[in-house]
Design an enzyme around this catalytic site. Structure first.
Site, PDB file in Angstrom:
ATOM      1  N   LYS A 114       0.826  -1.265  -0.027  1.00  0.00           N
ATOM      2  CA  LYS A 114       0.093  -0.104   0.079  1.00  0.00           C
ATOM      3  C   LYS A 114       0.966   1.176  -0.050  1.00  0.00           C
ATOM      4  CE  LYS A 114      -4.340  -1.628   1.644  1.00  0.00           C
ATOM      5  NZ  LYS A 114      -5.510  -1.585   2.508  1.00  0.00           N
ATOM      6  N   LYS A 203      -6.006 -11.053  -8.761  1.00  0.00           N
ATOM      7  CA  LYS A 203      -7.060 -11.249  -7.925  1.00  0.00           C
ATOM      8  C   LYS A 203      -8.157 -10.388  -8.009  1.00  0.00           C
ATOM      9  CE  LYS A 203      -8.260 -12.381  -3.157  1.00  0.00           C
ATOM     10  NZ  LYS A 203      -7.659 -12.390  -1.781  1.00  0.00           N
ATOM     11  N   LYS A 206     -11.310  -4.666  -5.219  1.00  0.00           N
ATOM     12  CA  LYS A 206     -12.013  -3.312  -4.988  1.00  0.00           C
ATOM     13  C   LYS A 206     -11.009  -2.269  -5.785  1.00  0.00           C
ATOM     14  CE  LYS A 206     -14.479  -4.756  -1.065  1.00  0.00           C
ATOM     15  NZ  LYS A 206     -14.822  -4.189   0.267  1.00  0.00           N
TER      16      LYS A 206
END
Ligand code: TRP
Length: 334
Positions: A114, A203, A206
């Site tokens: 992140k 994957k 979102k």
């Protein structure tokens, strides 16, 4: 301790819910209500580790709760609540920060991913990196430990956080005496990894900007069918379950298998061509999500808030005594 194994899992109230969330997590939660003492948490405090607009988290929590209820979570048979409604999470989260080490938290791959993404300007929230993003796993450990949890069903991307939870729990127990139950990680069996239909090596996510590769739980049936028809496969034309050589086709087989409770290898034998496989997956997915969409439309915000109030009361009744135990063990003046 408790007669049925206690499971605890959490989901962030951010973005929309896609097929990966449903097959990888939510559907398993619904199934676990009957043979587990099941506690499910909408982790709104975790969502705040990335900057949010005013009102965004509240709205997301309400929408996520409504989705979970529509999908079949029953507030009488499980405990469904919002993290910030049970203040013990923040309180134990602090204690966990004092037993987690700086080095340990620095090694968390989710934190590194992140922060790398933020530094490269790849996130919607810009380059700001909060201290909360760094200490996030300590709060996650608190979530789990507050409920004397035996099992944590989450995807393998969360494995490192569960291992950290075990490590800090053991450290706390060694330092201050037996206080916490050491939980175990369990990867849900079917559908644990639903891949993006356009990028089957990634994957379904979102945060990935891939609307055609992401099947939303609330997509219109027609849109769902279209996305499956256009799913990326390969050019060799053979229907075979082979994750590394044929990621696209294998993903379709995995999704069909998850929805129909079957084995992907066996399903492969029933198809000669990609076209019929794609339309069968689309039909199966539509049949699975349509009833959820209908129930969602029938629920209103008052029903959802009532369910969450009940859930928070049940959660607090478990969490408060555990918090007291931790406070005493840590040597705070009580
Ligand atoms: N970190 C988890 C995720 O991103 C969400 C989460 C927070 C969680 N607390 C938890 C999951 C406790 C399991 C148990 O998916």
């Amino acid at each position: 301790m408790h007669s049925r194994p206690r499971v605890f899992s959490g989901i962030q109230p951010t973005g929309t819910t896609h097929l990966g969330n449903y097959l990888g997590a939510i559907r398993n939660w619904v199934a676990m209500q009957d043979d587990h003492d099941a506690i499910f948490c909408i982790v709104d405090l975790h969502a705040l580790t990335m900057p949010k607009a005013p009102g965004e988290v509240a709205e997301g929590s309400l929408r996520m709760a409504r989705t979970l209820l529509a999908a079949g979570l029953d507030p009488e048979r499980c405990t469904l609540f919002v993290q910030s409604h049970v203040r013990e999470h923040s309180e134990l989260g602090w204690l966990m920060q004092t037993v987690a080490s700086y080095g340990e938290l620095s090694r968390m791959t989710q934190f590194k991913d992140k922060t790398d993404a933020a530094a490269a300007g790849q996130t919607k929230s810009g380059s700001f990196i909060s201290a909360g993003l760094f200490t996030y796993p300590a709060l996650q450990a608190a979530d789990i430990l507050l409920y004397d949890t035996n099992v944590v069903p989450v995807g393998d991307d969360q494995k490192q956080h569960i291992e950290l939870t075990r490590d800090v729990a053991e450290r706390f127990n060694n330092r201050y005496g037996d206080t916490f139950v050491i939980p175990e990680h369990r990867v849900p069996a079917a559908g644990a990894r639903v891949m993006d239909l356009q990028h089957p090596d990634r994957k379904m996510s979102k945060s990935l900007d891939s609307p055609q590769g992401t099947v939303e739980l609330f997509d219109e049936p027609k849109a769902i069918t279209k996305k499956f028809k256009r799913a990326v496969t390969d050019s060799d034309g053979e229907v075979r379950f082979d994750l590394s050589a044929k990621p696209g086709v294998s993903n379709l087989l995995s999704i069909l298998a998850a929805v129909t409770d079957d084995a992907p290898e066996g399903l492969a034998d029933r198809y000669e061509q990609y076209g019929p496989l794609k339309s069968d997956v689309a039909d199966a997915v539509v049949a699975a999500v349509e009833p959820i969409q209908e129930r969602y439309a029938e629920l209103d915000d008052d029903d959802v808030r009532d369910a969450l109030r009940l859930g928070a009361d049940k959660a607090r009744a478990i969490a408060a005594p555990v918090m007291d135990r931790a406070r005493v063990a840590a040597g705070l003046l009580v």
